[in-house]
Design an enzyme around this catalytic site. Structure first.
Site, mmCIF file in Angstrom:
data_model
loop_
_atom_site.group_PDB
_atom_site.id
_atom_site.type_symbol
_atom_site.label_atom_id
_atom_site.label_comp_id
_atom_site.label_asym_id
_atom_site.label_seq_id
_atom_site.Cartn_x
_atom_site.Cartn_y
_atom_site.Cartn_z
ATOM 1 N N LYS A 101 -20.459 1.051 -18.127
ATOM 2 C CA LYS A 101 -19.406 0.033 -18.063
ATOM 3 C C LYS A 101 -19.263 -0.587 -19.459
ATOM 4 C CE LYS A 101 -18.345 -4.175 -15.515
ATOM 5 N NZ LYS A 101 -18.571 -4.993 -14.340
ATOM 6 N N GLY A 131 -16.864 -0.805 -8.086
ATOM 7 C CA GLY A 131 -16.589 -1.971 -8.919
ATOM 8 C C GLY A 131 -16.598 -1.650 -10.403
ATOM 9 N N VAL A 132 -17.518 -0.796 -10.821
ATOM 10 C CA VAL A 132 -17.601 -0.442 -12.237
ATOM 11 C C VAL A 132 -16.313 0.240 -12.670
ATOM 12 C CG1 VAL A 132 -18.758 1.120 -13.863
ATOM 13 C CG2 VAL A 132 -20.117 -0.333 -12.344
ATOM 14 N N ASP A 135 -13.315 -2.164 -12.651
ATOM 15 C CA ASP A 135 -13.375 -3.135 -13.753
ATOM 16 C C ASP A 135 -12.943 -2.482 -15.071
ATOM 17 O OD1 ASP A 135 -14.165 -5.219 -12.168
ATOM 18 O OD2 ASP A 135 -16.181 -5.425 -13.019
ATOM 19 N N LYS A 168 -10.375 -10.258 -11.814
ATOM 20 C CA LYS A 168 -11.126 -10.058 -13.048
ATOM 21 C C LYS A 168 -11.348 -8.581 -13.364
ATOM 22 C CE LYS A 168 -14.585 -13.100 -12.171
ATOM 23 N NZ LYS A 168 -15.498 -14.237 -12.389
ATOM 24 N N PHE A 195 -14.274 5.458 3.213
ATOM 25 C CA PHE A 195 -14.974 5.915 2.000
ATOM 26 C C PHE A 195 -16.459 5.554 2.057
ATOM 27 C CE2 PHE A 195 -10.663 5.693 -0.035
ATOM 28 C CZ PHE A 195 -10.616 6.988 -0.520
ATOM 29 N N GLU A 210 -23.072 -9.309 -1.648
ATOM 30 C CA GLU A 210 -21.911 -10.165 -1.990
ATOM 31 C C GLU A 210 -21.311 -10.779 -0.712
ATOM 32 O OE1 GLU A 210 -21.076 -11.058 -5.005
ATOM 33 O OE2 GLU A 210 -21.248 -9.412 -6.441
ATOM 34 N N HIS A 299 -24.823 -15.887 -9.175
ATOM 35 C CA HIS A 299 -24.412 -15.300 -10.456
ATOM 36 C C HIS A 299 -24.770 -16.214 -11.631
ATOM 37 C CE1 HIS A 299 -22.126 -12.989 -7.555
ATOM 38 N NE2 HIS A 299 -21.907 -12.078 -8.476
ATOM 39 N N HIS A 315 -26.110 -4.364 -9.165
ATOM 40 C CA HIS A 315 -25.509 -5.700 -9.286
ATOM 41 C C HIS A 315 -25.852 -6.599 -8.085
ATOM 42 C CE1 HIS A 315 -22.660 -8.819 -10.313
ATOM 43 N NE2 HIS A 315 -22.105 -8.706 -9.110
HETATM 44 N N1 NAD Z 1 -14.127 -7.790 -11.072
HETATM 45 C C1 NAD Z 1 -14.767 -8.497 -10.182
HETATM 46 O O1 NAD Z 1 -14.303 -9.533 -9.715
HETATM 47 C C2 NAD Z 1 -16.092 -8.022 -9.690
HETATM 48 C C3 NAD Z 1 -16.640 -8.597 -8.540
HETATM 49 C C4 NAD Z 1 -17.859 -8.110 -8.065
HETATM 50 C C5 NAD Z 1 -18.504 -7.083 -8.744
HETATM 51 N N2 NAD Z 1 -17.940 -6.575 -9.868
HETATM 52 C C6 NAD Z 1 -18.609 -5.498 -10.613
HETATM 53 O O2 NAD Z 1 -18.731 -4.352 -9.774
HETATM 54 C C7 NAD Z 1 -19.828 -3.571 -10.231
HETATM 55 C C8 NAD Z 1 -20.630 -3.075 -9.054
HETATM 56 O O3 NAD Z 1 -19.781 -2.340 -8.206
HETATM 57 P P1 NAD Z 1 -20.292 -1.042 -7.428
HETATM 58 O O4 NAD Z 1 -21.581 -1.328 -6.784
HETATM 59 O O5 NAD Z 1 -19.170 -0.570 -6.614
HETATM 60 O O6 NAD Z 1 -20.643 -0.058 -8.626
HETATM 61 P P2 NAD Z 1 -20.208 1.421 -9.018
HETATM 62 O O7 NAD Z 1 -18.758 1.497 -9.274
HETATM 63 O O8 NAD Z 1 -21.131 1.813 -10.114
HETATM 64 O O9 NAD Z 1 -20.531 2.298 -7.726
HETATM 65 C C9 NAD Z 1 -21.849 2.504 -7.350
HETATM 66 C C10 NAD Z 1 -22.195 4.008 -7.222
HETATM 67 O O10 NAD Z 1 -21.578 4.529 -6.053
HETATM 68 C C11 NAD Z 1 -20.856 5.729 -6.356
HETATM 69 N N3 NAD Z 1 -19.781 5.803 -5.384
HETATM 70 C C12 NAD Z 1 -18.595 5.168 -5.409
HETATM 71 N N4 NAD Z 1 -17.924 5.392 -4.268
HETATM 72 C C13 NAD Z 1 -18.696 6.207 -3.507
HETATM 73 C C14 NAD Z 1 -18.549 6.766 -2.215
HETATM 74 N N5 NAD Z 1 -17.484 6.490 -1.451
HETATM 75 N N6 NAD Z 1 -19.529 7.572 -1.743
HETATM 76 C C15 NAD Z 1 -20.650 7.805 -2.494
HETATM 77 N N7 NAD Z 1 -20.837 7.294 -3.722
HETATM 78 C C16 NAD Z 1 -19.877 6.485 -4.221
HETATM 79 C C17 NAD Z 1 -20.438 5.521 -7.788
HETATM 80 O O11 NAD Z 1 -20.153 6.758 -8.406
HETATM 81 C C18 NAD Z 1 -21.678 4.858 -8.379
HETATM 82 O O12 NAD Z 1 -22.637 5.837 -8.681
HETATM 83 C C19 NAD Z 1 -20.624 -4.443 -11.176
HETATM 84 O O13 NAD Z 1 -20.429 -4.007 -12.486
HETATM 85 C C20 NAD Z 1 -20.024 -5.819 -10.987
HETATM 86 O O14 NAD Z 1 -20.093 -6.600 -12.149
HETATM 87 C C21 NAD Z 1 -16.757 -7.006 -10.342
HETATM 88 O O1 I22 Z 2 -15.303 -14.147 -9.331
HETATM 89 C C1 I22 Z 2 -15.624 -13.355 -8.517
HETATM 90 C C2 I22 Z 2 -14.687 -12.310 -8.022
HETATM 91 O O2 I22 Z 2 -13.454 -12.410 -8.655
HETATM 92 C C3 I22 Z 2 -16.992 -13.411 -7.983
HETATM 93 O O3 I22 Z 2 -16.998 -13.009 -6.673
HETATM 94 C C4 I22 Z 2 -17.941 -12.510 -8.689
HETATM 95 O O4 I22 Z 2 -19.161 -12.513 -8.067
HETATM 96 C C5 I22 Z 2 -18.073 -12.707 -10.166
HETATM 97 O O5 I22 Z 2 -18.432 -11.464 -10.649
HETATM 98 C C6 I22 Z 2 -19.063 -13.750 -10.627
HETATM 99 O O6 I22 Z 2 -18.552 -15.018 -10.352
HETATM 100 C C7 I22 Z 2 -19.395 -13.613 -12.113
HETATM 101 O O7 I22 Z 2 -18.246 -13.788 -12.886
HETATM 102 P P1 I22 Z 2 -18.288 -13.597 -14.472
HETATM 103 O O8 I22 Z 2 -19.496 -14.284 -14.969
HETATM 104 O O9 I22 Z 2 -18.345 -12.137 -14.743
HETATM 105 O O10 I22 Z 2 -17.030 -14.239 -14.967
HETATM 106 ZN ZN ZN Z 3 -20.936 -10.228 -8.192
#
Ligand code: NAD
Ligand code: I22
Ligand code: ZN
Length: 418
Positions: A101, A131-132, A135, A168, A195, A210, A299, A315
């Site tokens: 990421k 999520g990765v 994002d 975000k 999925f 979460e 967080h 995460h």
């Molecule tokens: N933008 C936001 O508001 C927000 C909020 C919460 C979390 N996040 C971010 O999201 C990330 C974590 O998300 P995540 O856990 O989805 O991570 P990820 O995208 O890395 O997915 C986790 C793993 O699952 C695999 N995968 C995905 N879909 C699959 C499926 N259907 N079947 C089997 N494998 C699958 C992926 O290839 C990866 O290896 C963190 O980086 C976190 O910071 C962002």
């Molecule tokens: O803000 C959201 C989703 O939009 C929260 O649910 C989520 O957990 C965020 O990732 C955390 O609040 C952390 O935010 P940040 O520090 O990356 O700005």
């Molecule tokens: Zn989070």
């Protein structure tokens, strides 16, 4: 727009030409509207949902981004879907996981968008992954020509209930979590829970963390559901109605639900409550002007713990450790009873989440809090649970309190919680 100049009398209402200070004040607004929709069988060629917004006047092209794992599981169906609809498409496959990421990944996406020659407004980029992936792609879409529309199709539980529904985007930078990013919601998020059937249990737990966050800070009913059905949700990967238990299959679904006094099956209710709760918090504060955010619960310490433990802790696991620690802090402050604390820790364990990590040293926790204070504009603004389903913000956590809470957590998470 108003042009104002300062006069010697300081009369704010006067306009004067040629005085030494001139300024223009520009005001505009940018209303934001986006859609999150629960769907089924998104990749079924007969299902037109993904292409619903195809206002491309016959020039049907789509740029799709996914990751290596998702591609290995769904890539064939993704390509077949666009092929079936005669849509010219390119599927860019990124490496998966938190260690990828990065800004490099964002720039890979923007370079590939350029090579594809994506139109500025009528060819939304489609992000299919966790999520990765979302994002990264959201960040790239927000940068490319200063903004290019995109659609999110989350394939993980974190993606479905959290990363896929907010505004975000971001990547890790300089060893810090999400240090670079933008606020750029997708035009549409399409939620297809099927999925999740291919996710391993650990990543289901990761998403349940979460969901538990929302339960602890604002939804006691959601907590009860997790407490009652958590193990089942984990086992069935939130696929409903199979998650309703071993009642005979010839009993109709609604009768089985009625027998339990439920309107929705637990998996559906849990996912819907989690999304609803999240959006209730996000919508009035989408740009985070207010830094007291209950959805920041879990967080405060976790960004530093997660980055230091990378790639060992996912995460949601780092968030769980943070929630365990802050639950103990809340108990020590009398905000949560010992009974409630143990219930919370037990539910975490039932959901397959860690309640402690060796990185919970007072040195690292102090470092983490320091970084978070900067992120929160000079104050701790630390959400702590009050009972189960409510929260309060505090600004007076000391190094000594952190050390004592970490020590107490080490004891309770190996004792009373089991
Ligand atoms: N933008 C936001 O508001 C927000 C909020 C919460 C979390 N996040 C971010 O999201 C990330 C974590 O998300 P995540 O856990 O989805 O991570 P990820 O995208 O890395 O997915 C986790 C793993 O699952 C695999 N995968 C995905 N879909 C699959 C499926 N259907 N079947 C089997 N494998 C699958 C992926 O290839 C990866 O290896 C963190 O980086 C976190 O910071 C962002
Ligand atoms: O803000 C959201 C989703 O939009 C929260 O649910 C989520 O957990 C965020 O990732 C955390 O609040 C952390 O935010 P940040 O520090 O990356 O700005
Ligand atoms: Zn989070």
């Amino acid at each position: 727009m108003q042009q104002r100049t300062q006069t010697t009398q300081g009369n704010d209402g006067l306009f004067a030409v040629g005085s030494p200070v001139t300024h223009w004040s520009v005001q505009t607004s940018n209303p934001v509207q986006y859609e999150i929709r629960a769907c089924e069988n998104l990749l079924d060629p007969e299902n037109l949902t993904i292409l619903e917004d195809a206002a491309d006047g016959g020039r049907r092209r789509r740029f799709v981004v996914t990751d290596r794992v998702v591609d290995s599981l769904y890539g064939e169906r993704i390509r077949a879907y666009f092929g079936h609809h005669d849509v010219e498409h390119r599927v860019l496959v990124l490496e998966d996981g938190e260690t990828h990421k990065s800004m490099d990944a964002v720039l890979r996406v923007t370079a590939a968008l350029d090579a594809f020659g994506v139109d500025r407004r009528r060819e939304p980029v489609i992000a299919i992954g966790g999520g990765v992936l979302m994002d990264i792609v959201g960040f790239a879409a927000s940068l490319y020509r200063r903004s290019t529309p995109f659609i999110r199709i989350p394939t993980t539980l974190i993606g479905l209930v959290d990363a896929g529904v907010g505004a975000k985007t971001g990547v890790n930078h300089n060893g810090h979590k999400n240090r670079l990013g933008t606020y750029f919601p997708a035009d549409r998020t399409l939620l297809d829970r099927s999925f999740l059937a291919t996710l391993d249990a650990r990543h289901i737990s990761n998403g349940l963390s979460e969901i538990l966050k929302i339960a602890l800070i604002k939804d006691a009913r959601l907590f009860d559901l997790l407490e009652q059905h958590g193990a089942d949700l984990l086992r069935t990967k939130l696929q409903s109605p199979a998650s309703m238990g071993p009642t005979p299959a010839d009993v109709p679904v609604d009768q089985r639900l009625a027998a339990r006094g439920l309107h929705l099956d637990p998996a559906t209710e849990v996912v819907e409550r989690a999304i609803q709760g999240m959006l209730e918090e996000l919508q009035p504060n989408l740009w985070e002007k207010v830094l007291e955010r209950v959805v920041d619960y879990g967080h405060t310490f976790s960004p530093t713990i997660e980055m230091h433990a990378l790639p060992e802790l996912l995460h949601g696991e780092a968030v769980a450790v943070d929630m365990a620690l802050t639950t103990v802090m809340a108990e020590r402050r009398g905000l949560v009873s010992a009974y409630q604390r143990d219930r919370v820790l037990r539910v975490m364990e039932r959901l397959g989440l860690p309640t402690w990590h060796p990185l919970c040293t007072s040195e690292l926790l102090v470092e983490a809090l320091h970084d978070t204070v900067r992120h929160r504009d000079g104050k701790q603004r630390l959400p702590l649970p009050v009972g189960i389903g409510s929260a309060v913000f505090v600004n007076d956590v000391t190094e000594a309190e952190l050390g004592a809470a970490a020590e107490a957590l080490g004891l309770v998470s190996s004792g009373a919680a089991r």
